[in-house]
Design a protein around this motif. Structure first.
Motif, PDB file in Angstrom:
ATOM      1  N   ALA A 195      -6.565   3.229   2.303  1.00  0.00           N
ATOM      2  CA  ALA A 195      -5.444   3.112   1.180  1.00  0.00           C
ATOM      3  C   ALA A 195      -5.999   1.349   0.697  1.00  0.00           C
ATOM      4  CB  ALA A 195      -4.369   1.376   1.826  1.00  0.00           C
ATOM      5  N   GLU A 196      -7.379   0.614   1.001  1.00  0.00           N
ATOM      6  CA  GLU A 196      -7.936  -0.053   0.382  1.00  0.00           C
ATOM      7  C   GLU A 196      -9.727   0.362  -0.241  1.00  0.00           C
ATOM      8  OE1 GLU A 196      -9.329  -3.488  -1.924  1.00  0.00           O
ATOM      9  OE2 GLU A 196      -7.129  -2.978  -0.577  1.00  0.00           O
ATOM     10  N   PRO A 244       1.878  11.300  -0.963  1.00  0.00           N
ATOM     11  CA  PRO A 244       2.816  10.851  -0.177  1.00  0.00           C
ATOM     12  C   PRO A 244       3.918   9.687  -0.452  1.00  0.00           C
ATOM     13  CG  PRO A 244       1.052  12.419   1.231  1.00  0.00           C
ATOM     14  CD  PRO A 244       0.609  11.466  -0.272  1.00  0.00           C
ATOM     15  N   ALA A 245       4.797   9.159   0.713  1.00  0.00           N
ATOM     16  CA  ALA A 245       5.838   8.451  -0.114  1.00  0.00           C
ATOM     17  C   ALA A 245       4.424   6.744   1.450  1.00  0.00           C
ATOM     18  CB  ALA A 245       6.697   8.373   0.532  1.00  0.00           C
ATOM     19  N   THR A 246       4.461   7.366   1.852  1.00  0.00           N
ATOM     20  CA  THR A 246       3.849   6.089   2.540  1.00  0.00           C
ATOM     21  C   THR A 246       2.357   5.392   1.658  1.00  0.00           C
ATOM     22  OG1 THR A 246       2.324   7.698   3.990  1.00  0.00           O
ATOM     23  CG2 THR A 246       4.285   7.259   4.527  1.00  0.00           C
ATOM     24  N   ALA A 283       1.959   2.003   0.257  1.00  0.00           N
ATOM     25  CA  ALA A 283       1.056   0.751   0.493  1.00  0.00           C
ATOM     26  C   ALA A 283      -0.103   0.396  -0.824  1.00  0.00           C
ATOM     27  CB  ALA A 283       0.233   1.682   1.247  1.00  0.00           C
ATOM     28  N   LEU A 284       0.282   1.893  -1.837  1.00  0.00           N
ATOM     29  CA  LEU A 284      -0.896   1.216  -3.050  1.00  0.00           C
ATOM     30  C   LEU A 284       0.437   0.094  -4.233  1.00  0.00           C
ATOM     31  CD1 LEU A 284      -2.721   4.616  -4.183  1.00  0.00           C
ATOM     32  CD2 LEU A 284      -3.433   2.308  -3.519  1.00  0.00           C
ATOM     33  N   SER A 285       1.413  -0.058  -4.290  1.00  0.00           N
ATOM     34  CA  SER A 285       2.629  -0.351  -4.603  1.00  0.00           C
ATOM     35  C   SER A 285       2.294  -2.147  -4.168  1.00  0.00           C
ATOM     36  CB  SER A 285       3.977  -0.512  -4.392  1.00  0.00           C
ATOM     37  OG  SER A 285       4.401   0.861  -4.615  1.00  0.00           O
ATOM     38  N   ALA A 286       1.440  -2.263  -2.851  1.00  0.00           N
ATOM     39  CA  ALA A 286       1.808  -3.489  -2.385  1.00  0.00           C
ATOM     40  C   ALA A 286       0.713  -4.439  -3.065  1.00  0.00           C
ATOM     41  CB  ALA A 286       2.111  -3.884  -0.862  1.00  0.00           C
ATOM     42  N   ARG A 287      -0.388  -3.575  -3.509  1.00  0.00           N
ATOM     43  CA  ARG A 287      -1.316  -3.997  -3.844  1.00  0.00           C
ATOM     44  C   ARG A 287      -1.667  -3.888  -6.000  1.00  0.00           C
ATOM     45  NH1 ARG A 287      -2.746  -1.982   1.009  1.00  0.00           N
ATOM     46  NH2 ARG A 287      -4.245  -2.340   2.065  1.00  0.00           N
ATOM     47  N   PHE A 288      -0.905  -2.624  -6.722  1.00  0.00           N
ATOM     48  CA  PHE A 288      -0.541  -3.143  -7.802  1.00  0.00           C
ATOM     49  C   PHE A 288       1.263  -3.791  -8.120  1.00  0.00           C
ATOM     50  CE2 PHE A 288      -4.254  -0.680  -6.831  1.00  0.00           C
ATOM     51  CZ  PHE A 288      -5.165  -0.585  -7.472  1.00  0.00           C
ATOM     52  N   PRO A 289       1.517  -4.570  -7.808  1.00  0.00           N
ATOM     53  CA  PRO A 289       3.201  -4.779  -8.264  1.00  0.00           C
ATOM     54  C   PRO A 289       3.755  -5.172  -8.781  1.00  0.00           C
ATOM     55  CG  PRO A 289       1.998  -6.538  -7.397  1.00  0.00           C
ATOM     56  CD  PRO A 289       0.612  -5.166  -7.408  1.00  0.00           C
ATOM     57  N   ARG A 290       2.828  -5.370 -10.173  1.00  0.00           N
ATOM     58  CA  ARG A 290       3.528  -5.583 -11.478  1.00  0.00           C
ATOM     59  C   ARG A 290       1.825  -5.146 -12.240  1.00  0.00           C
ATOM     60  NH1 ARG A 290       5.320  -9.155  -9.106  1.00  0.00           N
ATOM     61  NH2 ARG A 290       3.541 -11.528  -9.112  1.00  0.00           N
ATOM     62  N   GLU A 291       1.059  -4.072 -12.367  1.00  0.00           N
ATOM     63  CA  GLU A 291       0.505  -3.573 -12.960  1.00  0.00           C
ATOM     64  C   GLU A 291       1.146  -2.029 -14.249  1.00  0.00           C
ATOM     65  OE1 GLU A 291      -2.694  -3.033 -15.543  1.00  0.00           O
ATOM     66  OE2 GLU A 291      -3.159  -4.305 -13.870  1.00  0.00           O
ATOM     67  N   GLY A 344      -0.777  -0.568 -16.138  1.00  0.00           N
ATOM     68  CA  GLY A 344      -1.735   0.792 -16.110  1.00  0.00           C
ATOM     69  C   GLY A 344      -2.011   1.379 -15.105  1.00  0.00           C
ATOM     70  N   VAL A 345      -0.536   1.351 -13.769  1.00  0.00           N
ATOM     71  CA  VAL A 345      -0.918   2.133 -12.897  1.00  0.00           C
ATOM     72  C   VAL A 345       0.347   2.612 -13.150  1.00  0.00           C
ATOM     73  CG1 VAL A 345      -0.581   1.959 -10.316  1.00  0.00           C
ATOM     74  CG2 VAL A 345      -2.531   0.757 -11.520  1.00  0.00           C
ATOM     75  N   THR A 346      -0.314   4.568 -12.539  1.00  0.00           N
ATOM     76  CA  THR A 346       2.144   5.076 -11.759  1.00  0.00           C
ATOM     77  C   THR A 346       1.328   5.782 -10.542  1.00  0.00           C
ATOM     78  OG1 THR A 346       2.281   5.380 -13.679  1.00  0.00           O
ATOM     79  CG2 THR A 346       2.553   6.574 -12.707  1.00  0.00           C
ATOM     80  N   LEU A 347       1.886   5.552 -10.173  1.00  0.00           N
ATOM     81  CA  LEU A 347       2.783   5.724  -8.281  1.00  0.00           C
ATOM     82  C   LEU A 347       3.439   6.515  -8.107  1.00  0.00           C
ATOM     83  CD1 LEU A 347       1.283   2.418  -6.379  1.00  0.00           C
ATOM     84  CD2 LEU A 347       0.467   3.853  -6.929  1.00  0.00           C
ATOM     85  N   LEU A 348       3.542   7.966  -7.756  1.00  0.00           N
ATOM     86  CA  LEU A 348       4.666   9.278  -7.880  1.00  0.00           C
ATOM     87  C   LEU A 348       4.796   9.680  -6.020  1.00  0.00           C
ATOM     88  CD1 LEU A 348       4.084  10.600 -11.440  1.00  0.00           C
ATOM     89  CD2 LEU A 348       5.314   8.993 -10.131  1.00  0.00           C
ATOM     90  N   GLY A 349       5.588   9.519  -5.032  1.00  0.00           N
ATOM     91  CA  GLY A 349       5.483   9.467  -4.360  1.00  0.00           C
ATOM     92  C   GLY A 349       6.078  11.084  -4.421  1.00  0.00           C
ATOM     93  N   ARG A 350       6.899  11.718  -5.666  1.00  0.00           N
ATOM     94  CA  ARG A 350       7.538  13.123  -5.463  1.00  0.00           C
ATOM     95  C   ARG A 350       7.297  13.475  -7.322  1.00  0.00           C
ATOM     96  NH1 ARG A 350      12.517  14.476  -4.229  1.00  0.00           N
ATOM     97  NH2 ARG A 350      12.159  16.592  -3.357  1.00  0.00           N
TER      98      ARG A 350
END
Length: 405
Positions: free
Chosen positions: A246-247, A268-270, A274-282, A284-290
């Motif tokens: 994840a890091e 995957p959602a897991t 893990a990435l959401s915890a590293r980019f809580p309010r960024e 420029g970052v979009t994280l999609l589990g589905r």
């Protein structure tokens, strides 16, 4: 040239859960008149995700009875199983139900075909790999039974042997059930390479444009797209450790941001958690589990660069053949699962070109990646020139019907 199917010919695509299956079908139908008389049957969960984002009529199915009910209400002329090879493995149909489905459709006068994600290597899959690794089983037994290696290893080998026997029987049964069906391929493959089945190859020129750089949208930053599937995530976490992996991904995303790019991660959602915890309010970052197909396709073809953890992905090929840069941090689960399939994929999809690999532990350099853009465009022109010798979708469907009627 073979005549196109009559205007009233109806097509039904019965899909498995793999995103690649849907991608291949949408590639086949894109901009084709076939799409106006096609229906997609999707497993319930996939249907709920993609509904409203597909340019083709779609319906859900839950069982063999559900598939047959759709066929009874609106009889199709051609039914494509996409893929018959995976629907049993995924638990969508039993092997008996697969046989019954093929018999029932043929008894109704339907032409039945299947796609083949194994590129003719499926009969050799059981010989090429052990589906459950002894080492992984032994580690699991150690967690539950404590430190007793004289028990772990023999018991793991026994479980492995039983799994191998069951898998071998599965391969033989599925191979026999599909052996007489036309096999569909989005690349050039001979009958010998396809294992003696009847291959029907196709190329859809409507999906491709002249290879050129992605045009930036005024006011928007370029986007780097990171994509990983569950199988590949599992392998990477075993290799690097969950937190370490994840890091590593987070570090590559930070480098995208530092070089003036936004980053989108699809996986995957897991991993998203893990990435959401590293980019809580960024922003420029979009994280999609589905990600529904329409949304994913837009992101795929708009991204400046795409990064994968496997080299054989339908979406990656659709980028590559459009001349858009794709890099991989690993050969992927296919290479670990079957060497025969991996080599077939290199031969038929890369056509002599080598995948572009990166080391996940080495920082990303936007300038270095950009210097390879011309090579991707040249590779795409070469691939499309070879694909032009293949039948287009209308002609391919007509050939299947003519051969089986």
């Amino acid at each position: 040239m073979t005549d196109a199917p009559p205007p009233g010919a109806r097509l039904l695509f019965v899909l498995d859960n793999d995103f690649g299956a849907l991608g291949m079908v949408m590639y086949l139908l894109h901009g084709q008149s076939l799409a106006t008389r096609a229906t997609l049957l999707l497993p319930r969960r996939a249907y709920e995700l993609h509904r409203g984002q597909l340019a083709v009529a779609s319906r859900p199915y839950d069982s063999l009875a559900g598939i047959l009910a759709v066929c009874a209400a609106n009889p199709p002329d051609v039914v494509f199983l996409v893929s018959g090879y995976l629907c049993v493995r995924q638990g969508l149909l039993s092997i008996g139900e697969l046989r019954e489905l093929v018999r029932a459709l043929q008894a109704r006068g339907c032409t039945v075909a299947t796609s083949d994600p194994y590129l003719g290597t499926f009969p050799r899959i059981a010989e090429a790999t052990v589906p459950v690794r002894t080492g992984a089983i032994a580690r699991a037994l150690k967690r539950y039974l404590g430190h007793a290696p004289f028990i772990h290893r023999p018991l793991a080998r026994l479980v492995d042997h039983v799994a191998q026997v069951r898998f071998t029987r599965h391969v033989r049964a599925v191979t026999a059930a599909l052996a007489d069906l036309p096999h569909l391929y989005p690349a050039l493959i001979s009958m010998a390479e396809a294992g003696g089945v009847r291959p029907y190859c196709f190329y859809n020129p409507n999906y491709f444009r002249a290879p050129e750089p992605v045009q930036a949208i005024p006011g928007e930053r370029p986007v780097w797209l990171f994509v990983i599937a569950q199988y590949d995530l599992h392998y990477q976490e075993e290799r690097h450790g969950r937190e370490r992996f994840a890091e590593l991904v987070a570090a590559r995303i930070r480098e995208a941001l530092a070089q003036g790019r936004d980053a989108t991660f699809v996986g995957p959602a897991t991993m998203v958690e893990a990435l959401s915890a590293r980019f809580p309010r960024e922003p420029g970052v979009t994280l999609l589990g589905r990600c529904a197909f329409g949304d994913f396709e837009r992101r795929l073809l708009h991204a400046e660069v795409a990064f994968y953890w496997q080299v054989f992905s339908t979406s990656a090929f659709l980028r590559l053949w459009n001349g858009l840069p794709v890099f991989s941090f690993d050969a992927g689960h296919t290479s670990h699962f079957s060497g025969a399939l991996f080599q077939a994929g290199l031969r038929h999809y890369f056509m002599g070109e080598a995948p572009r690999y990166l080391d996940i532990e080495v920082p990303l350099d936007a300038a270095a990646l950009a210097r390879l853009e011309d090579a991707f465009r040249r590779s795409a022109r070469n691939a499309l020139a070879r694909f032009k010798a293949l039948p287009e979708p209308e002609e391919m469907v007509a050939a299947i019907r003519a051969r089986t009627e």
